[in-house]
Write an enzyme that holds these catalytic residues in place. Sequence first.
Site, PDB file in Angstrom:
ATOM      1  N   TRP A 185     -21.412  -5.282  10.407  1.00 42.88           N
ATOM      2  CA  TRP A 185     -21.154  -4.231  11.384  1.00 42.88           C
ATOM      3  C   TRP A 185     -20.484  -3.036  10.671  1.00 42.88           C
ATOM      4  CZ3 TRP A 185     -16.432  -2.129  12.946  1.00 42.88           C
ATOM      5  CH2 TRP A 185     -16.552  -1.162  13.963  1.00 42.88           C
ATOM      6  N   ARG A 427     -16.691  -9.961  22.783  1.00 46.32           N
ATOM      7  CA  ARG A 427     -16.465  -8.700  23.507  1.00 46.32           C
ATOM      8  C   ARG A 427     -16.453  -8.961  25.017  1.00 46.32           C
ATOM      9  NH1 ARG A 427     -19.346  -2.870  23.991  1.00 46.32           N
ATOM     10  NH2 ARG A 427     -17.661  -1.631  23.169  1.00 46.32           N
ATOM     11  N   LYS A 460     -30.089   4.884  26.070  1.00 40.58           N
ATOM     12  CA  LYS A 460     -29.582   4.217  24.864  1.00 40.58           C
ATOM     13  C   LYS A 460     -29.394   2.754  25.217  1.00 40.58           C
ATOM     14  CE  LYS A 460     -25.528   4.094  21.806  1.00 40.58           C
ATOM     15  NZ  LYS A 460     -24.263   4.758  21.473  1.00 40.58           N
ATOM     16  N   TRP A 461     -30.179   1.869  24.624  1.00 42.47           N
ATOM     17  CA  TRP A 461     -30.231   0.447  24.998  1.00 42.47           C
ATOM     18  C   TRP A 461     -29.449  -0.339  23.952  1.00 42.47           C
ATOM     19  CZ3 TRP A 461     -34.224  -1.604  28.588  1.00 42.47           C
ATOM     20  CH2 TRP A 461     -34.227  -2.998  28.661  1.00 42.47           C
ATOM     21  N   ASP A 462     -28.300  -0.868  24.365  1.00 42.56           N
ATOM     22  CA  ASP A 462     -27.377  -1.499  23.418  1.00 42.56           C
ATOM     23  C   ASP A 462     -27.455  -3.030  23.519  1.00 42.56           C
ATOM     24  OD1 ASP A 462     -25.325  -1.642  21.537  1.00 42.56           O
ATOM     25  OD2 ASP A 462     -23.983  -0.301  22.632  1.00 42.56           O
ATOM     26  N   ASN A 464     -24.600  -6.026  22.236  1.00 41.92           N
ATOM     27  CA  ASN A 464     -23.343  -6.083  21.500  1.00 41.92           C
ATOM     28  C   ASN A 464     -22.785  -7.459  21.194  1.00 41.92           C
ATOM     29  OD1 ASN A 464     -22.413  -3.391  20.797  1.00 41.92           O
ATOM     30  ND2 ASN A 464     -22.628  -2.991  22.978  1.00 41.92           N
ATOM     31  N   CYS A 508     -30.126   0.285  20.015  1.00 42.83           N
ATOM     32  CA  CYS A 508     -28.789   0.205  19.435  1.00 42.83           C
ATOM     33  C   CYS A 508     -28.349  -1.241  19.554  1.00 42.83           C
ATOM     34  CB  CYS A 508     -27.847   1.119  20.223  1.00 42.83           C
ATOM     35  SG  CYS A 508     -26.112   0.965  19.774  1.00 42.83           S
ATOM     36  N   ASP A 530     -22.530   2.152  13.573  1.00 40.10           N
ATOM     37  CA  ASP A 530     -21.329   2.663  14.230  1.00 40.10           C
ATOM     38  C   ASP A 530     -20.419   3.364  13.226  1.00 40.10           C
ATOM     39  OD1 ASP A 530     -21.860   2.051  16.820  1.00 40.10           O
ATOM     40  OD2 ASP A 530     -20.683   0.204  16.886  1.00 40.10           O
TER      41      ASP A 530
HETATM   42  C1  DGJ Z   1     -21.781  -0.036  20.525  1.00 40.16           C
HETATM   43  C2  DGJ Z   1     -22.531   1.203  20.117  1.00 40.16           C
HETATM   44  O1  DGJ Z   1     -22.963   1.117  18.792  1.00 40.16           O
HETATM   45  C3  DGJ Z   1     -21.643   2.413  20.350  1.00 40.16           C
HETATM   46  O2  DGJ Z   1     -22.300   3.592  19.927  1.00 40.16           O
HETATM   47  C4  DGJ Z   1     -21.283   2.487  21.808  1.00 40.16           C
HETATM   48  O3  DGJ Z   1     -22.445   2.718  22.563  1.00 40.16           O
HETATM   49  C5  DGJ Z   1     -20.606   1.200  22.244  1.00 40.16           C
HETATM   50  N1  DGJ Z   1     -21.386   0.047  21.917  1.00 40.16           N
HETATM   51  C6  DGJ Z   1     -20.364   1.210  23.735  1.00 40.16           C
HETATM   52  O4  DGJ Z   1     -19.866   0.027  24.187  1.00 40.16           O
END
Ligand code: DGJ
Length: 710
Positions: A185, A427, A460-462, A464, A508, A530
């Site tokens: 990351w 998270r 923007k499709w994240d 995490n 993303c 990031d």
């Molecule tokens: C991770 C992304 O890489 C960031 O740019 C941002 O969108 C955060 N998540 C938001 O939680």
Amino acid sequence: MLEIGAGGRTWLLSGPTSSYALHVTEGGELLHLHWGPRIALADAEALAALPAPRYRPFESPLDGREEYPVEGGPRFVRPALSVRTEERRGTEWVFEGHESDDTSTSGTTDSTDSTDGIDDELRLRFTDAGLAITLHYRMRGDVLERWVTLANGGPAPVELLRADSATWTLPERDGWRLSQLHGRWAAESRLVRSGLTYGEKVIGSRRGHTGHQHLPWVALEADATEERGEVYGCALAWSGSWRIAVAQLPDARVQITGGAGYDDSGLLRLAAGEAFTTPVFAGLWSDGGFGGASRAWHAYQRAYVIPDADRDRPVLYNSWEATEFHISEEQQTALARRAAAIGVELFVVDDGWFGARTSDRAGLGDWRPSHDRFPSGLKPLADHVHALGMQFGIWVEPEMVNPDSDLYRAHPDWVQYQPGRKRTEFRNQLVLNLAREDVQEYLWEQLDALLSSAPIDYVKWDFNRCFTDAGWPGEPYPQRLWVDHVRALYALLDRLRAAHPAVAFESCSGGGGRVDLGVMSRTDEVWTSDNTDPLDRLATQHGFSQIHPARVMAAWVTDSPNTQLNGRVSSLRFRFVSSMAGVLGVGGDLAQWTEEELAEARDWVDLYKEIRPIVQRGDLYRLRPPDGGPSAIQYVLGDESVVLAWLQAQHYGEPVPPLRLRGLDPAATYACGETGEVHRGAVLLHHGLRTGLHGDLDATVIRLRRIPGI
Ligand code: DGJ
């Protein structure tokens, strides 16, 4: 172009500079013949006629020569295909025939045939006790796409323990070296090169997504430089767990095997009548060194992978680094005004606009605007952004749910979990089981309603967190969720794109955790990392550019000192020139920028818009890598070129050496957009261009345009 030898047992696929050949022997063995420079069908047939290796009792006559090694029989290399039924394990396949799009022939044809349609697809059909195995080949430029379909035509279930998309066999060379892109990351896409030794090197992801740790790409060469020598590259089009194994066999041959899933413990179970299509594993041969290989990959992706690649991406603003979750309609409106004033074209509201999402502890899954922060929904802000002349975008993370959400309270069984075990949170969130049809339908309804509720131009499709407890209570073959999650993600993106064709999507995953050819065929750009530190980014971008083009590489200018990682202080000039190498974005807290900074930013954005077609559509030349000294890249499009150069630190007052440019016409003359000077192409190519870089963290942009007629 596809050429087929007499007897219909030798096939030769050719691109502009390269060829690929394979052959089925009379005994039914599928052998690899050639991958490299363009050859004639007669050359392929001569290779097919070479004698088999001498018999030795401890050596396999097939290892290192087979096109797609299956498990079973006299083979000791890593199998690309491993299947199991109740009765037996392994494959003993029989060749049935081939098909191509322009000719359809059985294996008994004895004419020489040739087709040269752009998308000629060759299919080789095999069967093993009811399991139909088809190997697919499609040449696109010099990139060969390979994939496999497996269809269970028998009455009993067949378990696919492993079903790789392809095995690539390299010719014998001394001293193979492997290039890979590793990371974590905020430190993705870092290029490393090392010599291969005997045995296997395995990279991949067992995380459920592509991962920050490796891009699904390798390059192999024995003596290449940036602009010279043979380079073989392979890239997988898959956004879930994956594996690429590079093996140097005992006779020094190299084979590269790759596909979906990391382990060999079971991918899918095919009931009678069911089929599985593997992802594409694309391969490229280039004799233009690492740079030539990258340019060929970029051209392929722009032509065949990236949607609407000839449409340039707009300059965006995103306030994530500036405001994180602390957002409101009023504050976003104020930022939008400042963004519009510096020339931004797309304003994106990141995380925090929906449900109870005031931190990462709540709200994921509830895709309705927060009443507190957006009392009348998103439409007023979207309208305001449009009135300012910008497009409007929002952030989503549809595959996830916070336990503190209405969705989870209503459907705690919709997540991946193992019965009786704890549900691991990263998270503060869990992964939805996208293999479930009810989950797929819920997400479709929510997202379709969201995109219909306001004039939204961009998503923007994240994603995490990684998979941890990938269970599915009640499902007889729960591990299928690893593959089915990706298939459902792709289907959802395809359905949303079809229903909302004007909406662009960004992939993303906490930065660059989902960057691969699979997701790129359904998204318009990717969030590279990031880590927005402009110096670290030079290395990340250098690695990323080995395979992917600037057209998808999102890069934001953020605040100085850097707020997220290292507190590094850098000038707006350095930050802008670093980000202008890709799709320029701005992510700083514009509310804190001075009038002078905003005016300077406006100038940089204006300059980017001028060079954007060259950056986003041009050929990339990496002039000097970012290894501590000066570094530079050059884009060339038609008669125009732009050089972006950076100096990390100047030592001993040494002047920065001139940059020898590439891709120009030596007989032409070029005008410099910055100084007005006129340069002869031959001089730029052989003696170089002086940049004027000096001091620490300096950067420059130099535009060159061919002067017509001289
Ligand atoms: C991770 C992304 O890489 C960031 O740019 C941002 O969108 C955060 N998540 C938001 O939680």
